[in-house]
Motif scaffolding. Structure first.
Motif, PDB file in Angstrom:
ATOM      1  N   ILE A   1      13.136   3.186  -4.315  1.00  0.00           N
ATOM      2  CA  ILE A   1      13.553   4.347  -5.103  1.00  0.00           C
ATOM      3  C   ILE A   1      12.348   4.767  -5.943  1.00  0.00           C
ATOM      4  N   ASP A   2      11.835   5.957  -5.627  1.00  0.00           N
ATOM      5  CA  ASP A   2      10.600   6.446  -6.256  1.00  0.00           C
ATOM      6  C   ASP A   2      10.922   7.165  -7.563  1.00  0.00           C
ATOM      7  N   ASP A   3       9.948   7.180  -8.456  1.00  0.00           N
ATOM      8  CA  ASP A   3      10.034   7.970  -9.695  1.00  0.00           C
ATOM      9  C   ASP A   3      11.248   7.624 -10.532  1.00  0.00           C
TER      10      ASP A   3
ATOM     11  N   ALA B   1       5.470  -0.734 -10.811  1.00  0.00           N
ATOM     12  CA  ALA B   1       5.140   0.260 -11.839  1.00  0.00           C
ATOM     13  C   ALA B   1       4.058   1.150 -11.270  1.00  0.00           C
ATOM     14  N   GLU B   2       4.247   2.484 -11.391  1.00  0.00           N
ATOM     15  CA  GLU B   2       3.202   3.365 -10.852  1.00  0.00           C
ATOM     16  C   GLU B   2       2.486   4.076 -11.990  1.00  0.00           C
ATOM     17  N   GLY B   3       1.248   4.498 -11.700  1.00  0.00           N
ATOM     18  CA  GLY B   3       0.470   5.191 -12.727  1.00  0.00           C
ATOM     19  C   GLY B   3      -0.067   4.251 -13.797  1.00  0.00           C
ATOM     20  N   VAL B   4      -0.350   3.028 -13.410  1.00  0.00           N
ATOM     21  CA  VAL B   4      -0.921   2.080 -14.375  1.00  0.00           C
ATOM     22  C   VAL B   4      -2.399   2.413 -14.526  1.00  0.00           C
ATOM     23  N   GLU B   5      -2.775   2.878 -15.719  1.00  0.00           N
ATOM     24  CA  GLU B   5      -4.131   3.407 -15.905  1.00  0.00           C
ATOM     25  C   GLU B   5      -5.000   2.532 -16.799  1.00  0.00           C
ATOM     26  N   SER B   6      -4.381   1.526 -17.429  1.00  0.00           N
ATOM     27  CA  SER B   6      -5.206   0.707 -18.333  1.00  0.00           C
ATOM     28  C   SER B   6      -4.829  -0.765 -18.230  1.00  0.00           C
TER      29      SER B   6
ATOM     30  N   PHE C   1       1.198  21.343  -2.010  1.00  0.00           N
ATOM     31  CA  PHE C   1       1.598  21.753  -0.655  1.00  0.00           C
ATOM     32  C   PHE C   1       2.879  21.105  -0.135  1.00  0.00           C
ATOM     33  N   ILE C   2       3.269  19.952  -0.724  1.00  0.00           N
ATOM     34  CA  ILE C   2       4.531  19.341  -0.254  1.00  0.00           C
ATOM     35  C   ILE C   2       5.725  20.271  -0.541  1.00  0.00           C
ATOM     36  N   PRO C   3       5.821  20.813  -1.782  1.00  0.00           N
ATOM     37  CA  PRO C   3       6.955  21.741  -2.020  1.00  0.00           C
ATOM     38  C   PRO C   3       6.914  22.967  -1.106  1.00  0.00           C
TER      39      PRO C   3
ATOM     40  N   LEU D   1       0.875  -1.176   0.000  1.00  0.00           N
ATOM     41  CA  LEU D   1       0.000   0.000   0.000  1.00  0.00           C
ATOM     42  C   LEU D   1       0.910   1.223   0.000  1.00  0.00           C
ATOM     43  N   GLU D   2       0.527   2.249  -0.748  1.00  0.00           N
ATOM     44  CA  GLU D   2       1.313   3.485  -0.637  1.00  0.00           C
ATOM     45  C   GLU D   2       0.478   4.519   0.106  1.00  0.00           C
ATOM     46  N   ALA D   3       1.068   5.069   1.142  1.00  0.00           N
ATOM     47  CA  ALA D   3       0.370   6.097   1.928  1.00  0.00           C
ATOM     48  C   ALA D   3       0.557   7.446   1.240  1.00  0.00           C
ATOM     49  N   LEU D   4      -0.547   8.134   0.986  1.00  0.00           N
ATOM     50  CA  LEU D   4      -0.482   9.449   0.340  1.00  0.00           C
ATOM     51  C   LEU D   4      -1.228  10.463   1.212  1.00  0.00           C
ATOM     52  N   VAL D   5      -0.569  11.539   1.506  1.00  0.00           N
ATOM     53  CA  VAL D   5      -1.171  12.502   2.430  1.00  0.00           C
ATOM     54  C   VAL D   5      -2.247  13.321   1.723  1.00  0.00           C
ATOM     55  N   ARG D   6      -3.263  13.709   2.479  1.00  0.00           N
ATOM     56  CA  ARG D   6      -4.348  14.536   1.939  1.00  0.00           C
ATOM     57  C   ARG D   6      -4.641  15.684   2.894  1.00  0.00           C
ATOM     58  N   TRP D   7      -5.041  16.787   2.308  1.00  0.00           N
ATOM     59  CA  TRP D   7      -5.375  17.953   3.140  1.00  0.00           C
ATOM     60  C   TRP D   7      -6.632  18.610   2.589  1.00  0.00           C
TER      61      TRP D   7
ATOM     62  N   GLY E   1      -1.753   2.030  -9.608  1.00  0.00           N
ATOM     63  CA  GLY E   1      -2.322   3.030 -10.515  1.00  0.00           C
ATOM     64  C   GLY E   1      -3.836   3.000 -10.448  1.00  0.00           C
ATOM     65  N   TYR E   2      -4.458   3.967 -11.124  1.00  0.00           N
ATOM     66  CA  TYR E   2      -5.918   4.072 -11.042  1.00  0.00           C
ATOM     67  C   TYR E   2      -6.608   2.815 -11.555  1.00  0.00           C
ATOM     68  N   HIS E   3      -5.948   2.128 -12.525  1.00  0.00           N
ATOM     69  CA  HIS E   3      -6.538   0.892 -13.039  1.00  0.00           C
ATOM     70  C   HIS E   3      -6.491  -0.216 -11.988  1.00  0.00           C
TER      71      HIS E   3
ATOM     72  N   VAL F   1       5.774   4.715   2.711  1.00  0.00           N
ATOM     73  CA  VAL F   1       5.598   6.098   3.171  1.00  0.00           C
ATOM     74  C   VAL F   1       6.591   6.978   2.415  1.00  0.00           C
ATOM     75  N   ASN F   2       6.075   8.070   1.840  1.00  0.00           N
ATOM     76  CA  ASN F   2       6.953   8.975   1.096  1.00  0.00           C
ATOM     77  C   ASN F   2       7.747   9.866   2.049  1.00  0.00           C
ATOM     78  N   VAL F   3       9.025   9.961   1.791  1.00  0.00           N
ATOM     79  CA  VAL F   3       9.884  10.825   2.602  1.00  0.00           C
ATOM     80  C   VAL F   3      10.636  11.770   1.653  1.00  0.00           C
ATOM     81  N   SER F   4      10.577  13.049   1.958  1.00  0.00           N
ATOM     82  CA  SER F   4      11.236  14.047   1.099  1.00  0.00           C
ATOM     83  C   SER F   4      12.733  14.066   1.306  1.00  0.00           C
TER      84      SER F   4
HETATM   85  P1  C2E Z   1       4.245   9.916  -5.800  1.00  0.00           P
HETATM   86  O1  C2E Z   1       5.001   9.408  -4.648  1.00  0.00           O
HETATM   87  O2  C2E Z   1       4.797   9.634  -7.156  1.00  0.00           O
HETATM   88  O3  C2E Z   1       2.817   9.388  -5.634  1.00  0.00           O
HETATM   89  C1  C2E Z   1       2.051   8.900  -6.691  1.00  0.00           C
HETATM   90  C2  C2E Z   1       1.124   9.943  -7.144  1.00  0.00           C
HETATM   91  O4  C2E Z   1       0.500   9.510  -8.339  1.00  0.00           O
HETATM   92  C3  C2E Z   1      -0.008  10.191  -6.175  1.00  0.00           C
HETATM   93  O5  C2E Z   1      -0.404  11.538  -6.299  1.00  0.00           O
HETATM   94  C4  C2E Z   1      -1.105   9.299  -6.701  1.00  0.00           C
HETATM   95  O6  C2E Z   1      -2.405   9.698  -6.310  1.00  0.00           O
HETATM   96  C5  C2E Z   1      -0.923   9.477  -8.181  1.00  0.00           C
HETATM   97  N1  C2E Z   1      -1.427   8.381  -8.961  1.00  0.00           N
HETATM   98  C6  C2E Z   1      -1.642   7.117  -8.561  1.00  0.00           C
HETATM   99  N2  C2E Z   1      -2.083   6.378  -9.579  1.00  0.00           N
HETATM  100  C7  C2E Z   1      -2.172   7.166 -10.660  1.00  0.00           C
HETATM  101  C8  C2E Z   1      -2.557   6.985 -12.015  1.00  0.00           C
HETATM  102  O7  C2E Z   1      -2.925   5.917 -12.456  1.00  0.00           O
HETATM  103  N3  C2E Z   1      -2.481   8.061 -12.821  1.00  0.00           N
HETATM  104  C9  C2E Z   1      -2.091   9.277 -12.379  1.00  0.00           C
HETATM  105  N4  C2E Z   1      -2.046  10.297 -13.242  1.00  0.00           N
HETATM  106  N5  C2E Z   1      -1.693   9.503 -11.112  1.00  0.00           N
HETATM  107  C10 C2E Z   1      -1.736   8.443 -10.254  1.00  0.00           C
HETATM  108  P2  C2E Z   1      -0.602  12.417  -5.057  1.00  0.00           P
HETATM  109  O8  C2E Z   1      -1.252  11.653  -3.987  1.00  0.00           O
HETATM  110  O9  C2E Z   1      -1.199  13.648  -5.550  1.00  0.00           O
HETATM  111  O10 C2E Z   1       0.884  12.692  -4.586  1.00  0.00           O
HETATM  112  C11 C2E Z   1       1.703  13.417  -5.365  1.00  0.00           C
HETATM  113  C12 C2E Z   1       3.085  13.392  -4.819  1.00  0.00           C
HETATM  114  O11 C2E Z   1       3.099  14.039  -3.546  1.00  0.00           O
HETATM  115  C13 C2E Z   1       3.602  12.028  -4.530  1.00  0.00           C
HETATM  116  O12 C2E Z   1       4.056  11.492  -5.697  1.00  0.00           O
HETATM  117  C14 C2E Z   1       4.648  12.279  -3.529  1.00  0.00           C
HETATM  118  O13 C2E Z   1       5.830  12.687  -4.161  1.00  0.00           O
HETATM  119  C15 C2E Z   1       4.078  13.440  -2.773  1.00  0.00           C
HETATM  120  N6  C2E Z   1       3.499  12.956  -1.537  1.00  0.00           N
HETATM  121  C16 C2E Z   1       2.294  12.424  -1.324  1.00  0.00           C
HETATM  122  N7  C2E Z   1       2.143  12.095  -0.031  1.00  0.00           N
HETATM  123  C17 C2E Z   1       3.295  12.436   0.592  1.00  0.00           C
HETATM  124  C18 C2E Z   1       3.774  12.327   1.941  1.00  0.00           C
HETATM  125  O14 C2E Z   1       3.109  11.841   2.846  1.00  0.00           O
HETATM  126  N8  C2E Z   1       5.023  12.800   2.211  1.00  0.00           N
HETATM  127  C19 C2E Z   1       5.798  13.319   1.230  1.00  0.00           C
HETATM  128  N9  C2E Z   1       6.996  13.763   1.561  1.00  0.00           N
HETATM  129  N10 C2E Z   1       5.381  13.416  -0.040  1.00  0.00           N
HETATM  130  C20 C2E Z   1       4.157  12.973  -0.364  1.00  0.00           C
END
Ligand code: C2E
Ligand code: CA
Ligand code: CA
Length: 615
Positions: free
Chosen positions: A517-519, A574-579, A415-417, A396-402, A596-598, A455-458
């Motif tokens: 290693i992300d991205d 692989a991230e961003g798998v949409e289809s 908001f992260i930058p 699971l990837e944890a993604l922060v929301r506000w 990914g969204y798919h 967990v994403n770490v900057s």
């Molecule tokens: P990331 O680590 O590359 O996270 C993946 C981003 O791609 C997430 O955006 C996710 O919602 C989005 N995503 C997932 N599947 C798909 C897809 O199929 N298509 C598309 N177009 N996008 C998809 P999100 O949540 O907006 O996060 C953006 C970035 O913000 C993250 O990129 C990460 O770098 C950063 N971030 C998010 N949460 C945290 C956090 O808790 N701490 C830190 N330091 N950075 C975070």
């Protein structure tokens, strides 16, 4: 202190020292004169005593001729002007008188003792025989010798005084010059930069203030250019500070050479320079100057060995259009420069309303974020990562929301930058990790096997030395083992990594925390580099996946990444798998996990529960 003030000060002190010396000289002279006169009296008295002793017999026996002879012997003593011998009854017996000397001793004996006048000294002593007075002797001596002696003393003292005054004035002039020089140096240091010889920030702000004031009065304009040297830190790190300083000097020289004489160039910070183009340049002029400067910065710099490749990121603010006061001019140019950096460095950027608005929005976000952190308004969503083979959720990837009270959901991309720039990322990271740990414990509590949560770490968080301690403390607080989570670090964290970062990351791995290693594929991290990193997961960037499956180049790249990743023992996501087609193609290429969204949208904890139940 100005030179005239300094000179006046010295003059005054010289004058007072001079008059004090003169006073001392006069006192000394007076003292000396007094002592000389005493000596003269003694001399005359001795002569008188000798005369008296010799003349006693002549006086007693009334031998006038002998008396005259004896008194005549004083002729050999040039200071004696007049001498006289008197009988016991006070009548004159014999006298001597130097040529041209005035006769002052009369027919009667003057009283005993001595009398000074300006010209002479008169001394009268008794002539005695066995304790009885038998007559008296009077001598008059000239003071000329005394005056001549005093004159000599005076002249030599004056000479000493004059010499010491000359010496004093020489020394003081020398000191004054040194003080003026020191003064100038201080002034120079206050306005100039020691390394480049250019104006410093202080001098620059003075010029800029004057420029702004001038344009507030007349119709003209100027352009302010902020130049940040790209990657200058690398020069220092690679070649040392001494070479770093040489390069800064060379940068200053190159800037000066590229500009016209009337333009103002300054070094305003460690690796920041600023330029004012005066005389109402048009935006086209400014643009071409900026292009010339960028070109000049792109040329390698000599380091006495390997040439240093740097570059200039330039922000431009037009005066008075973009700013009418110092603070906003500096801010606007700085913002534009920041955007030039963001746009990939080695380029220029004019300040614009858009940039201004973004800055305001960022400030607004920063303020909101502080509030959100304080009031716990942030939450975390989880995006599933499924095995390409089994389709089961293995991560699971944890993604922060506000949720902003007015703006609604603000993207972490926005908001992260801001949090990074504002120094809030550490707090934010702590909050997210705490949420994640709490959620894992809750999910486990309701009977689920929870896969590792990424967990994403900057990069900015990795800078902290104690990042490992902090992460372990958060896990400990909830009784979790390091295997419960993974840490995702952007690939840029691994490029040009300072030793401290490498150590912090290595430390995390040693403590049993998996590193992803992300991205990957978005930047310049080479495949070859991978084998040396303490990571166990490689995430292929969304920008590479996006072009699948039709783009042959992207496909080849993905296959290459997967093959090499596996070869060095990494598992691939692989991230961003949409289809479905993308998923299929990645499965074929051997990618381990798909995200990914798919595959699954990021969802809240409650929905993760559902997903895990269905899994
Ligand atoms: P990331 O680590 O590359 O996270 C993946 C981003 O791609 C997430 O955006 C996710 O919602 C989005 N995503 C997932 N599947 C798909 C897809 O199929 N298509 C598309 N177009 N996008 C998809 P999100 O949540 O907006 O996060 C953006 C970035 O913000 C993250 O990129 C990460 O770098 C950063 N971030 C998010 N949460 C945290 C956090 O808790 N701490 C830190 N330091 N950075 C975070
Ligand atoms: Ca990520
Ligand atoms: Ca990513």
């Amino acid at each position: 202190m100005t030179e005239t003030r300094l000179r006046n000060y010295w003059r005054l002190s010289l004058l007072s020292t001079g008059s004090a010396l003169l006073m001392a000289l006069l006192l000394l002279l007076g003292d000396h004169g007094f002592r000389e006169r005493e000596e003269l009296v003694n001399n005359v008295a001795t002569q008188a005593r000798l005369l008296a002793a010799n003349v006693t017999a002549a006086v007693v026996f009334e031998d006038g001729r002998t008396a005259t002879e004896i008194i005549g012997t004083v002729e050999s003593s040039p200071m004696i002007l007049e001498a006289a011998i008197y009988r016991v009854d006070g009548s004159l017996m014999a006298r001597f008188q130097r040529l041209n000397a005035e006769v002052q001793f009369g027919e009667r004996a003057p009283p005993y003792g001595h009398i000074y006048s300006f010209d002479d000294i008169k001394l009268v002593t008794p002539v005695e025989l066995e304790g009885r007075t038998v007559g008296s002797i009077a001598l008059r001596a000239s003071m000329d010798d005394l005056y001549a002696e005093l004159g000599r003393v005076f002249v030599s003292m004056l000479l000493i005084l004059a010499t010491s005054a000359a010496l004093g004035s020489y020394v003081s002039r020398k000191m004054r010059l040194q003080m003026v020089e020191a003064d100038n140096e201080i002034e120079r240091m206050a306005l100039y930069d020691g390394v480049t010889g250019l104006a410093n920030r202080h001098a620059f702000e003075l010029s800029l203030t004057q420029t702004l004031q001038r344009h507030a009065r007349d119709k003209g304009g100027s352009a302010l250019l902020f130049i940040d040297v790209d990657d200058f830190k690398k020069v220092n790190d690679l070649f040392g500070h001494q070479v770093g300083d040489q390069v800064l000097k060379a940068i200053g020289d190159r800037l000066t050479k590229t500009l016209r004489g009337a333009d103002i160039v300054a070094r305003v910070g460690g690796d920041e320079f600023a330029v004012i183009l005066t005389n109402t340049p048009s935006p086209e002029d400014v643009e071409s100057v900026a292009e010339n400067l960028v070109r000049a910065g792109a040329e390698p710099f000599d380091t006495g060995g390997v040439p240093a490749h740097i570059g200039f990121s330039i922000g431009i603010c037009m005066i008075p259009q973009d700013a009418a006061d110092l603070e906003s001019a500096l801010r606007s140019a700085d913002l534009a420069m920041y955007h030039a950096k963001q746009a990939g460095k080695n380029t220029h950027q004019f300040f614009s309303a858009k940039i201004g608005n973004k800055a305001r929005r960022d400030l607004d976000i920063e303020a909101g974020l502080r509030q959100a952190l304080e009031h716990d308004e942030l939450y975390v969503v989880y995006q599933p990562q499924r095995s390409s083979r089994s389709g089961r959720i293995e991560g699971l990837e944890a993604l922060v929301r506000w949720r902003h009270p007015e703006r609604g959901i603000v993207s972490p991309l926005e908001f992260i930058p801001v949090a990074e720039e504002a120094g809030l990322i550490r707090d934010l990271g702590r909050v997210v990790l705490d949420h994640v740990c709490r959620d894992i414990v809750e999910l486990r509590g309701s009977g689920h096997v929870v896969p590792p949560v990424a967990v994403n770490v900057s990069a900015r968080q990795v800078v902290q030395e104690d990042i490992g301690d902090e992460i372990l403390a958060a896990l400990n607080k909830y009784g979790l083992k390091p295997e419960a989570i993974k840490i995702e670090l952007g690939e840029s964290v691994f490029i040009n990594q300072p030793a401290a970062h490498a150590q912090a990351i290595g430390d995390l791995a040693k403590r049993g925390i998996q590193i992803a290693i992300d991205d990957f594929g978005s930047g310049n991290l080479s495949l070859d580099h991978l084998r040396h990193l303490p990571a166990s997961v490689l995430k292929i960037d969304i920008r590479v996946i996006r072009n699948l499956p039709d783009n042959a180049e992207a496909l080849a790249l993905v296959k290459g990444i997967i093959a090499i990743g596996h070869a060095v023992g990494l598992s691939l996501v692989a991230e961003g798998v949409e289809s479905a087609m993308q998923a299929e193609c990645l499965k074929e290429a051997g990618c381990d996990l798909l995200q990914g969204y798919h595959i699954g949208l990021p969802v809240r904890k409650q929905d993760v529960q559902l997903l895990l139940e269905l899994d």
